[in-house]
Write an enzyme that holds these catalytic residues in place. Structure first.
Site, PDB file in Angstrom:
ATOM      1  N   TYR A  92       0.847  -1.202   0.000  1.00  0.00           N
ATOM      2  CA  TYR A  92       0.000   0.000   0.000  1.00  0.00           C
ATOM      3  C   TYR A  92       0.880   1.250   0.000  1.00  0.00           C
ATOM      4  O   TYR A  92       2.059   1.193   0.354  1.00  0.00           O
ATOM      5  CB  TYR A  92      -0.920  -0.020   1.231  1.00  0.00           C
ATOM      6  N   SER A 192     -19.266  -3.656  -5.927  1.00  0.00           N
ATOM      7  CA  SER A 192     -18.323  -3.495  -4.811  1.00  0.00           C
ATOM      8  C   SER A 192     -18.956  -2.591  -3.760  1.00  0.00           C
ATOM      9  O   SER A 192     -19.991  -1.948  -4.004  1.00  0.00           O
ATOM     10  CB  SER A 192     -17.024  -2.859  -5.319  1.00  0.00           C
ATOM     11  N   VAL A 194     -17.830   0.235  -2.711  1.00  0.00           N
ATOM     12  CA  VAL A 194     -17.834   1.602  -3.248  1.00  0.00           C
ATOM     13  C   VAL A 194     -18.987   1.752  -4.236  1.00  0.00           C
ATOM     14  O   VAL A 194     -19.776   2.704  -4.169  1.00  0.00           O
ATOM     15  CB  VAL A 194     -16.496   1.944  -3.954  1.00  0.00           C
ATOM     16  N   TYR A 284     -10.229   5.002  -8.740  1.00  0.00           N
ATOM     17  CA  TYR A 284     -10.036   4.901  -7.280  1.00  0.00           C
ATOM     18  C   TYR A 284      -9.517   3.532  -6.872  1.00  0.00           C
ATOM     19  O   TYR A 284      -9.103   3.326  -5.728  1.00  0.00           O
ATOM     20  CB  TYR A 284     -11.351   5.206  -6.538  1.00  0.00           C
TER      21      TYR A 284
END
Ligand SMILES: NC(=O)c1ccc[n+]([C@@H]2O[C@H](COP(=O)([O-])OP(=O)(O)OC[C@H]3O[C@@H](n4cnc5c(N)ncnc54)[C@H](OP(=O)(O)O)[C@@H]3O)[C@@H](O)[C@H]2O)c1
Length: 381
Positions: A92, A192, A194, A284
């Site tokens: 990350y 998802s 999101v 994103y």
């Protein structure tokens, strides 16, 4: 008559209220309770690597006495998101110092506050203000600045999952293109967490959504589920490559002004093909682990632009921005009105972290894995 979804939402809210500890309902706290929380159980990693191998559950010591600016928090719930896995893997963009406690998102209840803490009281619910805080634990002692108060009248599952996905969906719909009622947005990975938030928030703002999913044996039930949430159209990745997709776009008042990309690769290229003149694609996520390719004609003749959004960065840059408070208030109101439901979730105790993490890593199976810290917390009737 109330719909099945809103009846479920009301039942959950009532149930959660009555299940809350007596101390919180009465405002009285046992003065001696501090001694019972000098240790906590946490899911931690000492090194980066495969989360199935490097995570371990262990008892950690909490300071017995709070410093002036500190807060004692009992964690209630925390999900496993893709970014949590990447953080443990070491892939990350930001990573907490090791050894680290897993989990970026979650909600806790304040049990006690130090004498200098004026903005929080026992019984308040809090979410981490920054990523990498470590939510996969039973209790925490932390400076109040690391925590953000959240409405404790919403269901605990919604509070535990509000900070990442609903906020990401909200910002992406608000910050890149001026959308007015009747306008359209196109998105991939629409099922998802999101994506489901995008659908529900867009519906509140009267914005149409064209939602792309991957084909699957139970496609019809997923299509129905997303349409029940408010999706205008739901199509498969394969359908986006057919001439019928162009016909579908022509039925809209105007082609989508905004595309939301959580996948990358060919899927992102298709999004670009279906947005209108000067449309914007916001990336994103990159679930396909493939780069984004934009046809040159789209850049030159259609004047599209491609940008990225990262919720953590937005939060870091907008800590004291009233827009953040306003966003959380608006999202909480939608939740209370049963207009913004959390994703379907599989609730597990923290002690089942190995099973939970392994399952989360196999890929999204229509249910988020969410840790429940208190085994006695019965969440759904
Ligand atoms: N930038 C930010 O601020 C931000 C904020 C939140 C999330 N994210 C990112 O957004 C992405 C989604 O997060 P989430 O929590 O919403 O995920 P999620 O609920 O776990 O859903 C994952 C989604 O990815 C799809 N998917 C998985 N593998 C895929 C592949 N190889 N090709 C195409 N689609 C694939 C799944 O589709 P199937 O059902 O077909 O498997 C599902 O729709 C992650 O990359 C996450 O890190 C970014």
């Amino acid at each position: 008559m109330a719909s099945a979804a809103s009846r479920r939402c009301i039942l959950r809210s009532l149930h959660l209220f009555f299940r809350r500890p007596w101390s919180v309902l009465t405002g009285k706290l046992d003065q001696n309770y501090m001694s019972s929380f000098t240790s906590a159980y946490a899911i931690m990693n000492d090194e980066h690597g495969d989360p199935r191998k490097v995570l371990s559950g262990r008892n950690i010591t909490l300071s017995a006495k709070l410093k002036d600016d500190e807060v004692l928090v009992k964690m209630l719930m925390a999900p496993i998101n893709p970014a949590d896995i990447n953080m443990i893997e070491g892939t990350y963009h930001i990573m907490p110092k090791l050894p680290a406690i897993g989990g970026n998102e979650g909600v806790g209840e304040v049990l006690e506050v130090g004498p200098a803490v004026k903005c929080l009281s026992p019984g308040d619910w809090v979410i981490p203000a920054d990523p990498g805080w470590g939510t996969w634990r039973t209790h925490a002692v932390a400076p109040f600045r690391e925590l953000q108060k959240i409405d404790n009248k919403i269901p605990v599952l919604s509070a535990a999952t509000i900070a990442v996905n609903p906020c990401t969906a909200y910002r992406m719909l608000k910050d890149f293109v001026h959308l007015k009622p009747g306008d359209a947005v196109i998105q991939n990975s629409a099922n998802s967490a999101v994506g489901q938030n995008v659908i529900q928030i867009a519906r509140q703002w009267k914005i149409k959504t064209i939602n792309i999913i991957r084909d699957r044996p139970d496609k019809d039930s997923l299509v129905k589920y997303l349409k029940d949430l408010g999706a205008t159209h739901v199509v498969t990745e394969e359908f986006t490559r057919l001439p019928e997709m162009r016909d579908l776009i022509k039925t809209l008042e105007t082609p989508p002004k905004l595309a939301l990309n959580g996948v990358g690769g060919k899927s992102a290229t298709e999004l670009i093909r279906h947005i209108g003149q000067k449309g914007v694609m916001v990336t994103y996520g990159g679930m396909a682990k493939q780069p984004v390719t934009i046809p040159i004609g789209a850049l030159i003749f259609k004047e599209v632009s491609a940008v990225g959004f990262w919720n953590s960065k937005w939060n870091a840059e907008n800590k004291n921005n009233p827009a953040k408070e306003k966003m959380l208030e608006e999202l909480c109101e939608m939740i209370k009105d049963c207009k913004l439901m959390p994703p379907k979730s599989d609730l597990l105790p923290l002690t089942k972290y190995q099973e939970a993490v392994a399952s989360a890593m196999e890929g999204y199976k229509g249910q988020k894995k969410v840790f429940v810290m208190d085994d006695n917390m019965v969440l759904f009737p």
